[in-house]
Design a protein around this motif. Structure first.
Motif, PDB file in Angstrom:
ATOM      1  N   GLU A   1     -89.098  38.062   9.137  1.00 39.87           N
ATOM      2  CA  GLU A   1     -88.827  36.747   8.543  1.00 39.87           C
ATOM      3  C   GLU A   1     -89.877  35.749   9.011  1.00 39.87           C
ATOM      4  OE1 GLU A   1     -86.193  35.591   6.624  1.00 39.87           O
ATOM      5  OE2 GLU A   1     -85.325  37.589   6.456  1.00 39.87           O
TER       6      GLU A   1
ATOM      7  N   THR B   1     -87.912  30.050  10.552  1.00 38.72           N
ATOM      8  CA  THR B   1     -87.320  28.909   9.848  1.00 38.72           C
ATOM      9  C   THR B   1     -87.127  27.717  10.771  1.00 38.72           C
ATOM     10  OG1 THR B   1     -85.124  29.823  10.244  1.00 38.72           O
ATOM     11  CG2 THR B   1     -86.151  30.322   8.115  1.00 38.72           C
TER      12      THR B   1
ATOM     13  N   LYS C   1     -91.685  24.176  12.103  1.00 37.93           N
ATOM     14  CA  LYS C   1     -92.201  23.439  10.948  1.00 37.93           C
ATOM     15  C   LYS C   1     -93.713  23.547  10.805  1.00 37.93           C
ATOM     16  CE  LYS C   1     -88.420  20.232  10.786  1.00 37.93           C
ATOM     17  NZ  LYS C   1     -87.997  19.168   9.945  1.00 37.93           N
TER      18      LYS C   1
ATOM     19  N   ARG D   1     -94.372  35.379  -0.153  1.00 35.40           N
ATOM     20  CA  ARG D   1     -94.072  34.023   0.335  1.00 35.40           C
ATOM     21  C   ARG D   1     -92.920  33.420  -0.448  1.00 35.40           C
ATOM     22  NH1 ARG D   1     -97.803  29.174  -1.536  1.00 35.40           N
ATOM     23  NH2 ARG D   1     -96.669  29.737  -3.427  1.00 35.40           N
TER      24      ARG D   1
ATOM     25  N   TRP E   1     -89.501  34.895   0.384  1.00 37.70           N
ATOM     26  CA  TRP E   1     -88.928  34.367   1.621  1.00 37.70           C
ATOM     27  C   TRP E   1     -88.491  32.920   1.448  1.00 37.70           C
ATOM     28  CZ3 TRP E   1     -92.721  38.072   3.620  1.00 37.70           C
ATOM     29  CH2 TRP E   1     -92.171  38.993   4.504  1.00 37.70           C
TER      30      TRP E   1
ATOM     31  N   THR F   1     -90.393  30.241   1.853  1.00 37.85           N
ATOM     32  CA  THR F   1     -91.030  29.400   2.863  1.00 37.85           C
ATOM     33  C   THR F   1     -92.267  28.753   2.264  1.00 37.85           C
ATOM     34  OG1 THR F   1     -90.288  30.908   4.584  1.00 37.85           O
ATOM     35  CG2 THR F   1     -92.045  29.390   5.181  1.00 37.85           C
ATOM     36  N   LYS F   2     -92.380  27.438   2.422  1.00 37.97           N
ATOM     37  CA  LYS F   2     -93.557  26.745   1.903  1.00 37.97           C
ATOM     38  C   LYS F   2     -94.731  26.992   2.841  1.00 37.97           C
ATOM     39  CE  LYS F   2     -95.581  22.533   0.387  1.00 37.97           C
ATOM     40  NZ  LYS F   2     -95.695  21.144   0.334  1.00 37.97           N
TER      41      LYS F   2
ATOM     42  N   ARG G   1     -97.638  24.597   7.205  1.00 32.17           N
ATOM     43  CA  ARG G   1     -97.912  25.997   7.508  1.00 32.17           C
ATOM     44  C   ARG G   1     -99.121  26.390   6.678  1.00 32.17           C
ATOM     45  NH1 ARG G   1     -92.675  25.236   6.090  1.00 32.17           N
ATOM     46  NH2 ARG G   1     -91.209  25.241   7.820  1.00 32.17           N
TER      47      ARG G   1
END
Length: 177
Positions: free
Chosen positions: A18, A21, A24, A46, A49, A51-52, A101
């Motif tokens: 993962e 989370t 940041k 991506r 998941w 996630t940005k 990220r």
């Protein structure tokens, strides 16, 4: 989610691990980068998941008629023909945002390289953020994500540890690894 359906059901790939989370900010490095196929696989993973994660790419990708797609997918163009201090500029972006990220290829190209570029390492150190590794493993048809790795003051040992995460991973074009 459509990305996960395409990625897992249609293409038959797996997600292992993962993205953090609770963090940041971090630098994401994906390897091996040996083919144009890496990009759509990475984007589908991506999105699966949720996630940005942003990325940088060579400036020519962002030109019309399709450049808007790369920007829409979270990309930012980089002029690799000029000598500029990209590491410091990216550290400033990390410092200016509450959440950021950034995904990079440590090889810096799809061609065979003898040595990884180290910009990702200096960005993580300078921004005080961890490195999260992910594989583009065409041999197992999976993208695996590591736990966050916090760089120490021993770059040589850190790079060795980071590279060990990719042992046994087969790129789309293994002859370019």
């Amino acid at each position: 989610m459509i990305s996960k359906f395409i990625y897992t059901k249609i293409l038959g790939w797996k997600l292992v691990g993962e993205f953090p989370t609770d963090l940041k900010k971090y630098v994401v490095i994906g390897a091996p980068h040996t083919s144009w196929k890496d990009f759509p696989i990475a984007i589908l993973a991506r999105n699966s998941w949720g996630t940005k994660i942003n990325y940088i790419g060579k400036k020519s990708l962002f030109k019309p008629p399709f450049g808007f797609i790369f920007k829409w997918l979270g990309g930012a163009p980089v002029d690799r023909s000029k000598s500029n201090n990209l590491v410091d500029a990216i550290i400033k972006v990390f410092d200016s945002k509450d959440e950021f990220r950034l995904a990079l290829s440590p090889e810096g190209t799809r061609q065979k390289v003898d040595k990884w570029k180290t910009g990702f390492y200096y960005i993580a150190k300078g921004a005080g953020v961890p490195i999260v590794m992910f594989t583009l493993d065409f041999g197992r048809k999976q993208v695996a994500v590591s736990e966050p790795f916090y760089p120490t003051d021993n770059m040589e040992k850190d790079i060795e540890t980071i590279k060990s995460f990719y042992n046994g991973v087969v790129g789309a074009n293994p002859n370019l690894q």
